[in-house]
Design an enzyme around this catalytic site. Structure first.
Site, PDB file in Angstrom:
ATOM      1  N   GLU A  23      48.151 -22.967  42.005  1.00 62.32           N
ATOM      2  CA  GLU A  23      47.264 -21.754  42.357  1.00 62.32           C
ATOM      3  C   GLU A  23      46.706 -21.722  43.758  1.00 62.32           C
ATOM      4  O   GLU A  23      46.184 -22.628  44.203  1.00 62.32           O
ATOM      5  CB  GLU A  23      46.113 -21.459  41.279  1.00 62.32           C
ATOM      6  CG  GLU A  23      45.523 -20.331  41.506  1.00 62.32           C
ATOM      7  CD  GLU A  23      46.165 -18.844  41.628  1.00 62.32           C
ATOM      8  OE1 GLU A  23      45.690 -18.220  42.391  1.00 62.32           O
ATOM      9  OE2 GLU A  23      47.073 -18.612  40.950  1.00 62.32           O
ATOM     10  N   ASP A  42      54.841 -16.581  38.128  1.00 58.26           N
ATOM     11  CA  ASP A  42      54.425 -15.702  37.692  1.00 58.26           C
ATOM     12  C   ASP A  42      53.681 -15.189  39.011  1.00 58.26           C
ATOM     13  O   ASP A  42      52.609 -14.984  39.050  1.00 58.26           O
ATOM     14  CB  ASP A  42      53.227 -15.795  36.561  1.00 58.26           C
ATOM     15  CG  ASP A  42      52.724 -14.458  36.243  1.00 58.26           C
ATOM     16  OD1 ASP A  42      53.348 -13.415  36.394  1.00 58.26           O
ATOM     17  OD2 ASP A  42      51.736 -14.465  35.252  1.00 58.26           O
ATOM     18  N   CYS A  47      55.434  -8.343  37.119  1.00 53.39           N
ATOM     19  CA  CYS A  47      54.799  -6.969  37.007  1.00 53.39           C
ATOM     20  C   CYS A  47      55.333  -5.903  37.816  1.00 53.39           C
ATOM     21  O   CYS A  47      54.997  -4.569  37.694  1.00 53.39           O
ATOM     22  CB  CYS A  47      53.362  -7.247  36.840  1.00 53.39           C
ATOM     23  SG  CYS A  47      52.790  -7.261  38.650  1.00 53.39           S
TER      24      CYS A  47
END
Length: 468
Positions: free
Chosen positions: A354, A397, A424
């Site tokens: 991350e 993601d 998304c």
């Protein structure tokens, strides 16, 4: 939390930003509405020029107000102000301030965030499916829609909302009017409209009654109310010069069971005013600490839905078993990481990557009891170069902009057996899918979910594998 930055025009000011006061902006036109386009628009033509129209449905005849129509622009933008020939799928909008017809009737643009609220949920899902199909053929390079996708956008959350598509948001972002009232700003505009309800938000958010507060001295408000019923968090972004005494006065006016904190969106800092600076989320049998504006899926059922789709794809392909070596990229607070750790067991390993320092710190706290997990804070491509492994699977993601060509190249170079890609944004996903296909990979599975009812947004989960 998702951000919704805003500037300051009074809600009664009907002027548009100065850059829009040129060309034909503000004029009206009658248009025949064509197909849906990515981004919540439909395509129409006016005097040979493409016009992207919001708040329309394909097949309608409408009167529009041009909202961005400079003479030299390649295309124009417009909002519907009157429906002359309506689609059978048109319904009364559930939210007056987001209804283009009502809003322009009062002399100002509608707020963003519910741009599909004027049509049935079934038609919304049909248009979203059309967008996915168009992006796959235009950007990913398929001659026709691939057979691995069933072609539809799946319903989510009907057990909770009774099929209305309302009350699903567990996180919301608001602007503040110059008069200190809670507001939202119109699409592509500095215009802020005061709001006194948020029908897409959960009951826990609406019962905070943020619109009753005097928010003078605040520029932005973020709120998170976890679906598990744990303590909500209200974040206040102060304007320059706002005193701590003012912030504490606003905090005192909020319900006692809500945590309140000040935050600086640029520095990413969060300062406690009352209670916690984080919320406790739950999904797939795990609890997650998410600090401040840290990312978490906003639909109450999204975490479980996406985790289920990812793990089902990977297990069906025999890529996720005890002892497997996997990575969770753009891992946030560790939603997928924790479930992957369960699947691979203590004989396997999970690399959790991350870029945001705050989210990475949350992941370390959330995963401290899983010895098979290594949490690394940094850019995905750099970490993969520094920690080469023989991966069985990668879970990807990325943010709305997608992974991009450089990251896709690094993913391919790491030679995993499979990649589960959660997206998304159908355009950035299709673009990245094109990069994978040109590198010798293929689309082995695809599902699409309606996790954002009454908006143009959706979520996809894909399985990618090297071509045999």
């Amino acid at each position: 939390m998702t951000a919704n930055p805003s500037a300051a025009l009074p809600a009664s000011d009907t002027s548009l930003p100065a850059g829009d006061e040129t060309g034909h902006t503000g004029e009206e036109a009658v248009l025949d509405v064509g197909p849906v386009a990515h981004g919540g628009h439909c395509v129409a033509r006016h005097e040979g020029r493409v016009v992207f129209v919001r708040h329309a449905i394909p097949g309608e005849k409408v009167r529009v107000r041009l909202t961005d129509a400079a003479d030299g622009a390649k295309f124009w933008r417009a909002d519907v102000i009157e429906v002359l020939e309506a689609s059978p799928d048109r319904v009364e909008h559930f939210w007056h301030v987001a209804d283009s017809l009502r809003a322009w009737g009062h002399g100002h643009p509608p707020v963003g965030g519910a741009e599909f609220g004027h049509m049935t949920l079934a038609r919304q899902r049909g248009l979203k499916a059309d967008v996915v199909a168009e992006q796959l053929t235009r950007l990913a390079g398929f001659d026709q829609v691939p057979s691995v996708w069933a072609g539809g956008v799946e319903r989510v959350g009907e057990a909770d909302d009774g099929g209305t598509g309302l009350g699903w948001r567990t996180r919301a972002s608001f602007s503040v009017t110059p008069g200190g009232r809670l507001g939202m700003h119109a699409h592509r505009s500095n215009h802020i409209v005061a709001v006194r309800e948020m029908p897409l938000a959960s009951e826990a958010i609406n019962t905070l009654r943020l619109w009753d507060l005097d928010l003078q001295g605040i520029e932005r408000v973020e709120v998170a109310a976890p679906a598990n019923g744990s303590r909500p968090l209200v974040l206040l972004a102060p304007a320059p010069g706002t005193k701590d005494k003012r912030l504490r006065a606003i905090a005192a006016a909020l319900p006692a069971d809500a945590s309140v904190a000040a935050f600086d969106p640029l520095a990413g800092t969060v300062t406690q005013l009352r209670g916690r600076t984080w919320v406790q989320e739950s999904a797939a049998g795990h609890d997650y600490r998410v600090t401040g504006e840290g990312f978490w899926q906003i639909h109450r059922d999204a975490p479980g839905t996406l985790v289920g789709a990812v793990t089902e794809f990977l297990r069906q392909g025999d890529f996720l078993n005890p002892g497997a070596v996997v990575a969770d990229l753009y891992a946030g607070a560790g939603l997928f990481t924790a479930v992957l750790a369960d699947a691979v067991g203590e004989t396997g390993s999970v690399l959790s990557v991350e870029g945001a320092p705050g989210a990475s710190r949350d992941a370390r706290k959330n995963l401290h009891s899983a010895p098979q997990v290594e949490v690394v804070q940094g850019r995905v491509e750099r970490v993969l170069r520094q920690k080469p492994r023989n991966f069985d699977a990668l879970v990807l993601d990325p943010p709305r902009a997608g992974a991009g060509k450089a990251v896709v190249g690094q993913l391919v170079a790491s030679q995993p057996r499979a990649i589960a890609y959660v997206s998304c944004d159908p355009a950035s996903f299709a673009r990245d899918l094109g990069y994978f296909r040109r590198s010798g990979w293929e689309l082995a599975g695809l599902r699409a979910f309606d996790l954002y009812p009454h908006t143009h947004h959706l979520e996809t989960v894909a399985l990618l594998t090297p071509a045999p």
